[in-house]
Design an enzyme around this catalytic site. Structure first.
Site, PDB file in Angstrom:
ATOM      1  N   ASP A 186       0.880  -1.162   0.000  1.00  0.00           N
ATOM      2  CA  ASP A 186       0.000   0.000   0.000  1.00  0.00           C
ATOM      3  C   ASP A 186       0.923   1.218   0.000  1.00  0.00           C
ATOM      4  OD1 ASP A 186      -2.333   1.630   0.462  1.00  0.00           O
ATOM      5  OD2 ASP A 186      -1.726   1.752   2.562  1.00  0.00           O
ATOM      6  N   LEU A 187       0.434   2.384  -0.354  1.00  0.00           N
ATOM      7  CA  LEU A 187       1.306   3.569  -0.417  1.00  0.00           C
ATOM      8  C   LEU A 187       1.148   4.461   0.820  1.00  0.00           C
ATOM      9  CD1 LEU A 187       3.233   5.376  -2.147  1.00  0.00           C
ATOM     10  CD2 LEU A 187       1.200   6.436  -3.101  1.00  0.00           C
ATOM     11  N   ASP A 188      -0.049   5.058   0.969  1.00  0.00           N
ATOM     12  CA  ASP A 188      -0.286   6.015   2.055  1.00  0.00           C
ATOM     13  C   ASP A 188      -0.215   5.310   3.406  1.00  0.00           C
ATOM     14  OD1 ASP A 188      -0.776   8.204   0.322  1.00  0.00           O
ATOM     15  OD2 ASP A 188      -2.816   7.527  -0.014  1.00  0.00           O
TER      16      ASP A 188
ATOM     17  N   THR B 128       1.203  10.399   3.878  1.00  0.00           N
ATOM     18  CA  THR B 128       0.416  11.438   3.225  1.00  0.00           C
ATOM     19  C   THR B 128      -0.893  11.727   3.958  1.00  0.00           C
ATOM     20  OG1 THR B 128      -0.264   9.638   1.828  1.00  0.00           O
ATOM     21  CG2 THR B 128       1.248  11.214   0.849  1.00  0.00           C
TER      22      THR B 128
ATOM     23  N   LYS C  12      -8.770   5.983   6.152  1.00  0.00           N
ATOM     24  CA  LYS C  12      -7.572   5.273   5.672  1.00  0.00           C
ATOM     25  C   LYS C  12      -7.965   4.163   4.702  1.00  0.00           C
ATOM     26  CE  LYS C  12      -4.048   5.462   9.273  1.00  0.00           C
ATOM     27  NZ  LYS C  12      -3.407   4.644  10.331  1.00  0.00           N
ATOM     28  N   GLY C  13      -7.385   4.194   3.526  1.00  0.00           N
ATOM     29  CA  GLY C  13      -7.634   3.135   2.542  1.00  0.00           C
ATOM     30  C   GLY C  13      -8.944   3.285   1.789  1.00  0.00           C
ATOM     31  N   ILE C  14      -9.729   4.313   2.157  1.00  0.00           N
ATOM     32  CA  ILE C  14     -11.051   4.519   1.539  1.00  0.00           C
ATOM     33  C   ILE C  14     -10.912   5.465   0.337  1.00  0.00           C
ATOM     34  CG2 ILE C  14     -13.404   5.375   2.026  1.00  0.00           C
ATOM     35  CD1 ILE C  14     -12.632   2.918   3.733  1.00  0.00           C
TER      36      ILE C  14
ATOM     37  N   ARG D  15     -11.508   8.254  -2.671  1.00  0.00           N
ATOM     38  CA  ARG D  15     -11.842   9.686  -2.584  1.00  0.00           C
ATOM     39  C   ARG D  15     -13.355   9.915  -2.590  1.00  0.00           C
ATOM     40  NH1 ARG D  15      -9.558  12.749  -7.517  1.00  0.00           N
ATOM     41  NH2 ARG D  15      -7.790  11.451  -6.907  1.00  0.00           N
TER      42      ARG D  15
ATOM     43  N   SER E 279      -2.401   0.627  -4.367  1.00  0.00           N
ATOM     44  CA  SER E 279      -2.933   1.751  -3.587  1.00  0.00           C
ATOM     45  C   SER E 279      -4.246   2.256  -4.166  1.00  0.00           C
ATOM     46  CB  SER E 279      -1.919   2.899  -3.587  1.00  0.00           C
ATOM     47  OG  SER E 279      -2.520   4.090  -3.135  1.00  0.00           O
ATOM     48  N   ALA E 280      -5.151   2.688  -3.276  1.00  0.00           N
ATOM     49  CA  ALA E 280      -6.423   3.255  -3.717  1.00  0.00           C
ATOM     50  C   ALA E 280      -6.230   4.645  -4.319  1.00  0.00           C
ATOM     51  CB  ALA E 280      -7.373   3.355  -2.523  1.00  0.00           C
ATOM     52  N   SER E 281      -5.076   5.240  -4.080  1.00  0.00           N
ATOM     53  CA  SER E 281      -4.867   6.635  -4.495  1.00  0.00           C
ATOM     54  C   SER E 281      -4.658   6.789  -5.994  1.00  0.00           C
ATOM     55  CB  SER E 281      -3.665   7.220  -3.764  1.00  0.00           C
ATOM     56  OG  SER E 281      -3.394   8.505  -4.299  1.00  0.00           O
TER      57      SER E 281
ATOM     58  N   ASN F  57      -3.432   9.347  -7.110  1.00  0.00           N
ATOM     59  CA  ASN F  57      -2.245  10.211  -7.186  1.00  0.00           C
ATOM     60  C   ASN F  57      -0.958   9.419  -6.953  1.00  0.00           C
ATOM     61  OD1 ASN F  57      -3.590  12.865  -7.489  1.00  0.00           O
ATOM     62  ND2 ASN F  57      -4.467  12.331  -5.509  1.00  0.00           N
TER      63      ASN F  57
ATOM     64  N   LYS G  86     -10.741  -1.531  -1.864  1.00  0.00           N
ATOM     65  CA  LYS G  86     -10.487  -2.386  -0.700  1.00  0.00           C
ATOM     66  C   LYS G  86     -11.677  -2.190   0.242  1.00  0.00           C
ATOM     67  CE  LYS G  86      -5.607  -1.120  -1.132  1.00  0.00           C
ATOM     68  NZ  LYS G  86      -4.482  -0.382  -0.578  1.00  0.00           N
TER      69      LYS G  86
ATOM     70  N   GLU H 245       0.221  -3.324   4.649  1.00  0.00           N
ATOM     71  CA  GLU H 245      -0.942  -2.437   4.722  1.00  0.00           C
ATOM     72  C   GLU H 245      -1.082  -1.778   6.094  1.00  0.00           C
ATOM     73  OE1 GLU H 245      -3.605  -0.967   3.768  1.00  0.00           O
ATOM     74  OE2 GLU H 245      -3.836  -1.595   1.706  1.00  0.00           O
ATOM     75  N   ASP H 246      -1.561  -0.530   6.108  1.00  0.00           N
ATOM     76  CA  ASP H 246      -1.818   0.134   7.392  1.00  0.00           C
ATOM     77  C   ASP H 246      -3.316   0.246   7.692  1.00  0.00           C
ATOM     78  OD1 ASP H 246      -2.299   2.079   5.382  1.00  0.00           O
ATOM     79  OD2 ASP H 246      -2.076   3.671   6.863  1.00  0.00           O
TER      80      ASP H 246
HETATM   81  C1  BG6 Z   1      -5.687   5.922   0.129  1.00  0.00           C
HETATM   82  C2  BG6 Z   1      -5.791   6.804   1.359  1.00  0.00           C
HETATM   83  O1  BG6 Z   1      -4.386   5.447  -0.020  1.00  0.00           O
HETATM   84  O2  BG6 Z   1      -6.033   6.657  -1.044  1.00  0.00           O
HETATM   85  C3  BG6 Z   1      -7.175   7.426   1.439  1.00  0.00           C
HETATM   86  O3  BG6 Z   1      -5.520   6.032   2.517  1.00  0.00           O
HETATM   87  C4  BG6 Z   1      -7.486   8.173   0.139  1.00  0.00           C
HETATM   88  O4  BG6 Z   1      -7.241   8.287   2.545  1.00  0.00           O
HETATM   89  C5  BG6 Z   1      -7.348   7.206  -1.039  1.00  0.00           C
HETATM   90  O5  BG6 Z   1      -8.797   8.707   0.176  1.00  0.00           O
HETATM   91  C6  BG6 Z   1      -7.634   7.865  -2.384  1.00  0.00           C
HETATM   92  O6  BG6 Z   1      -6.637   8.798  -2.659  1.00  0.00           O
HETATM   93  P1  BG6 Z   1      -6.678   9.884  -3.812  1.00  0.00           P
HETATM   94  O7  BG6 Z   1      -5.250  10.393  -3.869  1.00  0.00           O
HETATM   95  O8  BG6 Z   1      -7.064   9.190  -5.082  1.00  0.00           O
HETATM   96  O9  BG6 Z   1      -7.665  10.917  -3.431  1.00  0.00           O
HETATM   97 MG    MG Z   2      -2.740   3.136   3.618  1.00  0.00          MG
END
Ligand code: BG6
Ligand code: MG
Length: 216
Positions: free
Chosen positions: A10-12, A18, A46-48, A50, A115-117, A119, A146, A170-171
């Site tokens: 996982d990233l964040d 972040t 966390k992990g949820i 956007r 990662s869910a992000s 970014n 996730k 994972e955190d």
């Molecule tokens: C996860 C974070 O890694 O990414 C969440 O733990 C965040 O808090 C999710 O909402 C989505 O990230 P982004 O960068 O696409 O808004």
């Molecule tokens: Mg995380």
């Protein structure tokens, strides 16, 4: 005992911290909408994704918005977030993360980001971590979030490794659940009380060794 052939990260909260930037951006948005947003609230996100995070925040603030308005609000939050992460650099990598990734690769194991992000690419580029990953799966690569195992299963597939030979770092509870649902080993980063479903819980990747992978 398991034979680990790939590590999925996982990233964040695992590789970079972040959460504080997500917190500042969501708080600013909540304040503009007339209610507060605490660090405790941030923990629950966390992990949820956007989109889901925004739905929850609006629910907590008792505010109802149309789909179009929600899309504008999510974009506004993300613009602030991107502005903050754009100034990230290699010094922002969490202790031991880059070192562990290098050790894993040197031992001939595969690595992937899960990662869910959306970014993730930007953050990996800013921190110089991109070359340490054989595959990158992020919020743009999956249809489900996730705790659905989709992101990790796609990561394993991209690496050509069977799920039972993968370990996920994972955190978030949702991330540990995703790893387990995918038939993988899971190492939790954080509190053992919270991440009790993980096979091992550590404080950070600075505590992880290759030897520990053999005992999962
Ligand atoms: C996860 C974070 O890694 O990414 C969440 O733990 C965040 O808090 C999710 O909402 C989505 O990230 P982004 O960068 O696409 O808004
Ligand atoms: Mg995380």
């Amino acid at each position: 005992m398991s034979e680990i052939k790939a590590c999925l990260f996982d990233l964040d909260g695992v590789i970079v911290d972040t959460a504080v930037y997500h917190y500042r951006a969501w708080k600013r948005l909540a304040n503009e909408l007339g209610f507060d947003f605490t660090e405790e609230d941030n923990e629950k996100l966390k992990g949820i994704s956007r989109v889901r995070s925004l739905e929850l925040i609006l629910e907590w603030g008792g505010v109802v918005k149309s789909e179009e308005e929600r899309s504008e609000l999510a974009t506004r939050k993300n613009d602030w977030y991107v502005e903050m992460v754009s100034s990230m650099e290699p010094e922002d990598i969490l202790p031991g993360a880059a070192e562990f990734l290098r050790k894993v690769k040197a031992a001939g194991l595969k690595t992937a980001l899960g990662s869910a992000s959306k970014n993730s690419g930007l953050i990996l580029e800013k921190t110089g971590l991109l070359p340490l990953f054989d595959a990158v799966l992020d919020g743009n690569s999956v249809a489900t979030s996730k705790p659905d195992p989709e992101i990790f299963l796609k990561g394993a597939e991209a690496l050509g490794v069977r799920p039972e030979n993968c370990v996920v770092f994972e955190d978030a509870v949702a991330g540990i659940d995703a790893a387990k649902a995918g038939g993988m080993k899971a190492v939790g980063i954080g509190s053992a009380q919270v991440l009790y479903k993980a096979d091992l819980v550590i404080r950070g990747l600075f505590e992880m060794s290759l030897e520990q992978l053999d005992n999962l």
